[in-house]
Structure formats: structure tokens, C-alpha cells
Scaffold this motif. Structure first.
Motif, PDB file in Angstrom:
ATOM      1  N   CYS A   1      32.587  -2.170 -11.211  1.00 37.89           N
ATOM      2  CA  CYS A   1      32.478  -3.036 -12.387  1.00 37.89           C
ATOM      3  C   CYS A   1      31.198  -3.856 -12.402  1.00 37.89           C
ATOM      4  CB  CYS A   1      33.663  -4.002 -12.436  1.00 37.89           C
ATOM      5  SG  CYS A   1      35.295  -3.238 -12.412  1.00 37.89           S
ATOM      6  N   ARG A   2      30.624  -4.107 -11.235  1.00 43.17           N
ATOM      7  CA  ARG A   2      29.521  -5.053 -11.129  1.00 43.17           C
ATOM      8  C   ARG A   2      28.339  -4.740 -12.045  1.00 43.17           C
ATOM      9  NH1 ARG A   2      28.154  -4.509  -5.966  1.00 43.17           N
ATOM     10  NH2 ARG A   2      29.763  -5.972  -5.277  1.00 43.17           N
ATOM     11  N   PRO A   3      27.838  -3.489 -12.104  1.00 41.74           N
ATOM     12  CA  PRO A   3      26.674  -3.237 -12.965  1.00 41.74           C
ATOM     13  C   PRO A   3      26.929  -3.604 -14.426  1.00 41.74           C
ATOM     14  CG  PRO A   3      26.998  -1.428 -11.431  1.00 41.74           C
ATOM     15  CD  PRO A   3      28.210  -2.292 -11.319  1.00 41.74           C
ATOM     16  N   ALA A   4      28.091  -3.204 -14.974  1.00 42.19           N
ATOM     17  CA  ALA A   4      28.405  -3.506 -16.367  1.00 42.19           C
ATOM     18  C   ALA A   4      28.580  -5.004 -16.564  1.00 42.19           C
ATOM     19  CB  ALA A   4      29.680  -2.770 -16.798  1.00 42.19           C
ATOM     20  N   PHE A   5      29.202  -5.673 -15.600  1.00 40.50           N
ATOM     21  CA  PHE A   5      29.419  -7.115 -15.710  1.00 40.50           C
ATOM     22  C   PHE A   5      28.092  -7.864 -15.736  1.00 40.50           C
ATOM     23  CE2 PHE A   5      30.442 -11.273 -13.679  1.00 40.50           C
ATOM     24  CZ  PHE A   5      31.322 -11.744 -14.651  1.00 40.50           C
ATOM     25  N   ARG A   6      27.177  -7.486 -14.875  1.00 43.76           N
ATOM     26  CA  ARG A   6      25.895  -8.194 -14.833  1.00 43.76           C
ATOM     27  C   ARG A   6      25.000  -7.855 -16.019  1.00 43.76           C
ATOM     28  NH1 ARG A   6      24.106  -9.466  -8.610  1.00 43.76           N
ATOM     29  NH2 ARG A   6      26.148 -10.239  -7.937  1.00 43.76           N
TER      30      ARG A   6
ATOM     31  N   GLN B   1      23.648 -10.412 -23.127  1.00 39.96           N
ATOM     32  CA  GLN B   1      24.371 -10.728 -24.359  1.00 39.96           C
ATOM     33  C   GLN B   1      24.911 -12.153 -24.354  1.00 39.96           C
ATOM     34  OE1 GLN B   1      24.315  -8.361 -26.685  1.00 39.96           O
ATOM     35  NE2 GLN B   1      23.247  -7.026 -25.229  1.00 39.96           N
ATOM     36  N   ALA B   2      24.377 -13.000 -23.479  1.00 41.29           N
ATOM     37  CA  ALA B   2      24.955 -14.326 -23.264  1.00 41.29           C
ATOM     38  C   ALA B   2      24.932 -15.196 -24.515  1.00 41.29           C
ATOM     39  CB  ALA B   2      24.228 -15.041 -22.125  1.00 41.29           C
ATOM     40  N   ARG B   3      24.068 -14.934 -25.476  1.00 42.13           N
ATOM     41  CA  ARG B   3      24.029 -15.744 -26.692  1.00 42.13           C
ATOM     42  C   ARG B   3      25.205 -15.423 -27.613  1.00 42.13           C
ATOM     43  NH1 ARG B   3      18.283 -16.578 -29.436  1.00 42.13           N
ATOM     44  NH2 ARG B   3      19.514 -18.282 -30.314  1.00 42.13           N
ATOM     45  N   ASN B   4      25.859 -14.301 -27.350  1.00 41.40           N
ATOM     46  CA  ASN B   4      27.010 -13.895 -28.165  1.00 41.40           C
ATOM     47  C   ASN B   4      28.272 -14.543 -27.604  1.00 41.40           C
ATOM     48  OD1 ASN B   4      29.096 -12.633 -29.529  1.00 41.40           O
ATOM     49  ND2 ASN B   4      28.198 -10.589 -29.369  1.00 41.40           N
ATOM     50  N   LYS B   5      28.847 -15.476 -28.330  1.00 41.34           N
ATOM     51  CA  LYS B   5      30.022 -16.198 -27.866  1.00 41.34           C
ATOM     52  C   LYS B   5      31.292 -15.744 -28.558  1.00 41.34           C
ATOM     53  CE  LYS B   5      26.997 -20.023 -26.858  1.00 41.34           C
ATOM     54  NZ  LYS B   5      25.815 -19.168 -27.043  1.00 41.34           N
ATOM     55  N   THR B   6      31.233 -14.621 -29.251  1.00 36.16           N
ATOM     56  CA  THR B   6      32.383 -14.128 -29.999  1.00 36.16           C
ATOM     57  C   THR B   6      33.160 -13.105 -29.182  1.00 36.16           C
ATOM     58  OG1 THR B   6      31.274 -12.224 -31.016  1.00 36.16           O
ATOM     59  CG2 THR B   6      30.955 -14.386 -32.067  1.00 36.16           C
ATOM     60  N   PHE B   7      34.286 -12.673 -29.740  1.00 32.84           N
ATOM     61  CA  PHE B   7      35.089 -11.665 -29.066  1.00 32.84           C
ATOM     62  C   PHE B   7      34.363 -10.323 -28.988  1.00 32.84           C
ATOM     63  CE2 PHE B   7      38.572 -14.484 -30.728  1.00 32.84           C
ATOM     64  CZ  PHE B   7      38.943 -14.976 -29.478  1.00 32.84           C
ATOM     65  N   ALA B   8      33.308 -10.147 -29.784  1.00 34.53           N
ATOM     66  CA  ALA B   8      32.539  -8.907 -29.710  1.00 34.53           C
ATOM     67  C   ALA B   8      31.927  -8.722 -28.329  1.00 34.53           C
ATOM     68  CB  ALA B   8      31.452  -8.907 -30.789  1.00 34.53           C
ATOM     69  N   PHE B   9      31.572  -9.827 -27.689  1.00 31.12           N
ATOM     70  CA  PHE B   9      31.050  -9.767 -26.322  1.00 31.12           C
ATOM     71  C   PHE B   9      32.053  -9.078 -25.411  1.00 31.12           C
ATOM     72  CE2 PHE B   9      30.720 -11.348 -22.031  1.00 31.12           C
ATOM     73  CZ  PHE B   9      29.384 -11.571 -21.782  1.00 31.12           C
ATOM     74  N   SER B  10      33.297  -9.531 -25.448  1.00 30.45           N
ATOM     75  CA  SER B  10      34.334  -8.980 -24.582  1.00 30.45           C
ATOM     76  C   SER B  10      34.631  -7.529 -24.924  1.00 30.45           C
ATOM     77  CB  SER B  10      35.611  -9.818 -24.690  1.00 30.45           C
ATOM     78  OG  SER B  10      35.341 -11.180 -24.378  1.00 30.45           O
ATOM     79  N   ASN B  11      34.652  -7.217 -26.207  1.00 32.59           N
ATOM     80  CA  ASN B  11      34.900  -5.837 -26.618  1.00 32.59           C
ATOM     81  C   ASN B  11      33.803  -4.911 -26.107  1.00 32.59           C
ATOM     82  OD1 ASN B  11      37.253  -6.510 -27.956  1.00 32.59           O
ATOM     83  ND2 ASN B  11      36.229  -6.835 -29.930  1.00 32.59           N
ATOM     84  N   ALA B  12      32.561  -5.372 -26.199  1.00 35.55           N
ATOM     85  CA  ALA B  12      31.447  -4.551 -25.722  1.00 35.55           C
ATOM     86  C   ALA B  12      31.556  -4.320 -24.221  1.00 35.55           C
ATOM     87  CB  ALA B  12      30.117  -5.226 -26.063  1.00 35.55           C
ATOM     88  N   PHE B  13      31.928  -5.360 -23.489  1.00 30.26           N
ATOM     89  CA  PHE B  13      32.080  -5.209 -22.038  1.00 30.26           C
ATOM     90  C   PHE B  13      33.194  -4.223 -21.712  1.00 30.26           C
ATOM     91  CE2 PHE B  13      34.244  -6.847 -18.121  1.00 30.26           C
ATOM     92  CZ  PHE B  13      33.317  -6.354 -17.216  1.00 30.26           C
TER      93      PHE B  13
END
Length: 534
Positions: free
Chosen positions: A336-341, A346-358
Motif C-alpha cells: 500500500c505504501r507507494p499508492a499512499f505516499r 493531491q493534498a490540496r483536495n479535501k473532498t471525498f474524491a481524494f479517498s475515492n482516487a486512493f
């Protein structure tokens, strides 16, 4: 043997938004310029109690911070004064999620990458007259009313040592961060800071710590470890806002801050991102206790639940624990580490889209990842070695009629045999070889029957364990990998459900690092018994 005992656009909009944000333990957020100083008393009161504080140390019942489950409230007159157009006041950041000013608040001028957050102007004569002293480091200017002591006076040094590690973690050129600075306020008597103009009246009530732009505030804590951790936690928020232009949605923002707040500090050496080794080594932190308590009560959280936390979730302490656990799991697990880092970008994205993309970036392995998360949570303990406990998966094939041999590592958690076993069949499992399950005072050698001088979870240390996993089904409310069968050197095992055979030795997830060696397991089909219902 090194084994432990088992056991915006308009200023009124910004100020109204900020006044509605309530943080349970911290609340990092950027601002385009420092807020004006004010000596008016804020709604926040003095330091909060830690998770595992004793009742004797608790705040009085009339203290709004006496319970972390209680939601601090702003005085209604203050909120109304900041909404001049007569609109009904908002009560929390969650109410802002649909508001047009949210992007202005979090992505306004100065909040981009390497934002220019100006340091506040401080009246040093006034500060000194209030009995507040100044401690200076390269990256932190610290004001505190606590008396001189090594644990307090070394905090600027701790912060300075954290900066290159933040640079490394977030892939920031240390030369760019050379001139980056923050101002911190460590408070015992908050009234001194109010009168000195160091605790603005427009800050929302907070229980432990808070970060805004180039400033951070936190209250004195009952342990040196937790006091350092809060500084590092809020410092992580500040660094992310400056270097990344944001900190992602709530679970990521708080999870990463907790991840990089957990640390070791010994002989002037700091190491961030350290899974706490014991309660004694991390007093008053209490996140593992929260997870174990919630899990035992049937209130454990799935990864999806954690990633759906909204901005009001952290009015309680429990989400901090679960966000830390998710961050520690994603960052520690090699799969998981590569995708997590990569999500730092995308840190400027504070919406649920961030989580969906991850989640979508791990979609091919998400079922396997959630199974690993389930095992991680149910087996949670201090010192958990996330990397070594990562479940080794491989494509599974039918077991040959003549059987097959499998080689296992003693210093890893669950490992797939790569073979499918069928329900209603019986298999002979034989294991042989020697491996190390400790290294102090000298190597402690073990065979697949284990060592009866030491037990872990009711079975001899080092004994062979096995479990059959149907990898086509979701983990559900429990996992067979948390309820394994004890196999030992030789056993004839009838199989009740079809699936992949997983194997490991019996050892604590915190104590795999001092193991060494490999051994062999032979799996042989014996006969087919009566059909067993799936």
C-alpha cells in the motif's frame, strides 16, 4: 532473547468559518495571513486530559474539556457578531462542506505550495512581563510559561530535527525548507497568553492543540512524550500546509499528523514515524487502547468508514486513533505504501474524491487489503511490525495428487502456501527444520512444534499455525486468520471449507524482527471424506 513478557474572499466569511471549526485534539488549517491579535478571552479553556488519564486527574465537570466526547461551543454572541448579513450561524466545519466559501478558506491566497505564511508580530516586552519566556531554534520560535526543564527547553531542538524528516517524507528539497519557520505557544495558564496577545480570540475552542498558518498552540500535557507528540503533530500540519498547499481530507490530514507525531527521542536523537513499542514508552497517547476497546465492543472501523470521516468527526478522540491506525497500516504495508505516499500530490483536495482516487488506485488488491486490515486491527498491540506482518499472497493452484513442499520464513506473518485445499478432504501436513525465534542473550532455536517454555495466545511460541482462507469472499466481521489451527510438526487435518492454505509460526506481531531462518512444510492429500457444507 529479546522477547518481551506476553502480556477569501471576504474577511467576515473566513472569520465565521474559522469560528465554527471545533477541534477535539487539534485542527490544522491554512490562512492567507495571520489573524489579528486580540486580548478578548476565547471560548477555549485550559489543557485537556489524555485518553488514558486517571479519574483523579480529570477536569472539573463544569470544564467544557472534562469529556472529550463533549462538543465545545462558541458563545452565541460571538458567532452572531461574525455573521453581519443575518444568516443563521453554522455550528461546525461539516456545515461548510456544501458552502461556496470552503475553497476560499482552504485554497486562498498564500495556501499554495510553499505558501508564504507570515510570522506574527509579537510584543516581546509585553510577553516577558506576563512571565512568558522565549526559546529559539532554527525552525521554531517557542513561547511558554512553563518553568525551565530539559523536556521543555529541548522542544525547539526536537522540532528542528523533525524538519529534515518531514522533507524526506514529503519529498521536499531541504534547501527549500532551510528558511521555513513556525511560532509555537506551549501553555499552562492560558490567561497569560490572552493578556500577552498570543492567544487570539478568533481561534475556535480546542482541547489539546491547534495550528493555523505559521502558528501552533498546545497545552501542557501530563507526559513529556505526549507533549512532544502534540508539537510534532501540529508541526506536521503546518509543514503540509506550507509545502503541499493542503493536508487532504480529515482521515488523511489527522492520520498523517499522528503517524509523523509518533516518535522516539533518546540521547538527542529523534526518529519520526515509529509504531509505539509500549504504553510505558508512549504515556498518555492511548490510541491503541481506543482501538482495542472499540474492537472488543464490536465498534471497530472499516477502512471505508474511516475514509468517510467528515470534518466534524474529530470532535471526539476515537477518530484520531482510527485515522492513525489507517495511516500506519497504509504506510507500513509494502503493498500500500507507494499508492499512499503518491496521495501527497493531491493534498490540496479535501473532498471525498481524494479517498475515492486512493481506493481506486488499489482496486485490484482492495479485497486482500481489507482482509489484512481486519487482521491488523484484531491483532493490534504495541510494537506491531506492519511490514513483516503484511500477508504474503500468491496465485493459488490445485494441490498435486503427490503433494507439494512449501518454504516459509520465520520472520514473517501469514504466508500463502499457493495451494488450494478442498472441503471434505483430509490432508497430511508435515513440517521440519530449525529457525530462530529470539536472539538474546543468544539465538533461541525452535522447531515447528514450538517452545513450551514460552507461550503466545495459548500456544507454544514458534509452533506452526495454519488457516484455510476463501479469498473470493469479503472478510466480514471476523477473519479465519485471527482464529488459526495449531498444526505443529505433523497433523492430519480435515478441511471444512475450500480455500487457500496460509501458514506461519506462532509469534507476536511485535516480535518478528529477532526471528531468522526458513523451514519446509509438506502438504499431502490423504482421502476424500463425506461432503461438508460450505
Amino acid at each position: 532473547m529479546n522477547k518481551r513478557a506476553w502480556k477569501p474572499k471576504c474577511w467576515w466569511r473566513i472569520q465565521a468559518a474559522l469560528s465554527c471549526i471545533v477541534a477535539a485534539s487539534c485542527g490544522g488549517q491554512p490562512a492567507s495571513t495571520p489573524a489579528p491579535r486580540s486580548t478578548a478571552p476565547p471560548a477555549a479553556s485550559s489543557a485537556a486530559q489524555p485518553v488514558d488519564a486517571s479519574p483523579a486527574a480529570s477536569q472539573p465537570q463544569n470544564d467544557p474539556r472534562a469529556s472529550r466526547d463533549a462538543e465545545p461551543q462558541l458563545p452565541s454572541s460571538q458567532v452572531e457578531a461574525e455573521l453581519p448579513d443575518g444568516r443563521p450561524p453554522r455550528t461546525g466545519l461539516g456545515d461548510l462542506l456544501a458552502g461556496e466559501e470552503l475553497d476560499d478558506l482552504f485554497s486562498g491566497e498564500g495556501a499554495g505550495k510553499f505558501g508564504n505564511f507570515e510570522l506574527p508580530e509579537i510584543n516581546h516586552e509585553r510577553v516577558a512581563a506576563m512571565g512568558i519566556r522565549k526559546l529559539s531554534g532554527r525552525h521554531l520560535e517557542l513561547y511558554t510559561d512553563l518553568p525551565a526543564s530539559p523536556a521543555v527547553d529541548e522542544l525547539p531542538q526536537v522540532f528542528d530535527l523533525a524538519v529534515p524528516q518531514w522533507c524526506d517524507y514529503f519529498d521536499v528539497d531541504p534547501a527549500v525548507a532551510a528558511s521555513w519557520r513556525m511560532v509555537g505557544y506551549l501553555m499552562n495558564d492560558k490567561t497569560k497568553f490572552e493578556r500577552a496577545g498570543l492567544l487570539p480570540a478568533d481561534l475556535p475552542p480546542f482541547l489539546n492543540g491547534f495550528q493555523r498558518a505559521a502558528e501552533l498552540w498546545w497545552y501542557q500535557q501530563p507526559s513529556d512524550y505526549y507533549q512532544r507528540l502534540l508539537l510534532l503533530h501540529e508541526g506536521t500540519h503546518g509543514f503540509m500546509q506550507w509545502a503541499l498547499g493542503g493536508a487532504g481530507p480529515p482521515w488523511y490530514m489527522e492520520g498523517v499528523a499522528e503517524l509523523l507525531g509518533t516518535h522516539t527521542w533518546e540521547d538527542g536523537k529523534l526518529q519520526l514515524n515509529q509504531f509505539p513499542q509500549s504504553k510505558a514508552a508512549s504515556p498518555h497517547w492511548g490510541r491503541i487502547k481506543v482501538i482495542k476497546t472499540d474492537t472488543a465492543a464490536g465498534q471497530g472501523k472499516s477502512l471505508e468508514e474511516i475514509m468517510r470521516y467528515d470534518a466534524t468527526a474529530h470532535l471526539r478522540v476515537e477518530p484520531y486513533a482510527w485515522c492513525w491506525a489507517a495511516a500506519a497500516f497504509f504506510d507500513g504495508n509494502p503493498a500500500c505504501r507507494p499508492a499512499f505516499r503518491r496521495m501527497q500530490k493531491q493534498a490540496r483536495n479535501k473532498t471525498f474524491a481524494f479517498s475515492n482516487a486512493f481506493q481506486n488506485s488499489l482496486s485490484d488488491e482492495w479485497l486482500h487489503i481489507t482482509r489484512q486490515w481486519h487482521v491488523f486491527v484484531l491483532n493490534m498491540e504495541y510494537g506491531f511490525d506492519v511490514a513483516r506482518e503484511a500477508i504474503e499472497r500468491k496465485p493459488a493452484v490445485a494441490l498435486p495428487a503427490a503433494g507439494a513442499d512449501v518454504t516459509l520464513a520465520a520472520d514473517r506473518g501469514w504466508q500463502s502456501s499457493g495451494y488450494l485445499l478442498e472441503a471434505g478432504h483430509t490432508y497430511q501436513i508435515e513440517a521440519g527444520g530449525r529457525y530462530q525465534v529470539g536472539n538474546e542473550p543468544r539465538p533461541w532455536w525452535c522447531e515447528p512444534n514450538g517452545i513450551t517454555l514460552r507461550y503466545y495466545r495459548g500456544a507454544p511460541l514458534g509452533i506452526l499455525l495454519g488457516s484455510v482462507v476463501d479469498e473470493t469472499t469479503p472478510p466480514g466481521s471476523s477473519s479465519v486468520l485471527t482464529r488459526p489451527d495449531v498444526l505443529g510438526t505433523r497433523v492430519e487435518a480435515p478441511v471444512e471449507r475450500s480455500g487457500t492454505l496460509y501458514l506461519r509460526i506462532n509469534d507476536s506481531p511485535a516480535e518478528l524482527a529477532d526471528n531468522a531462518g526458513q523451514f519446509t512444510v509438506r502438504i499431502t492429500p490423504l482421502f476424500k471424506g463425506p461432503a461438508t457444507p460450505e
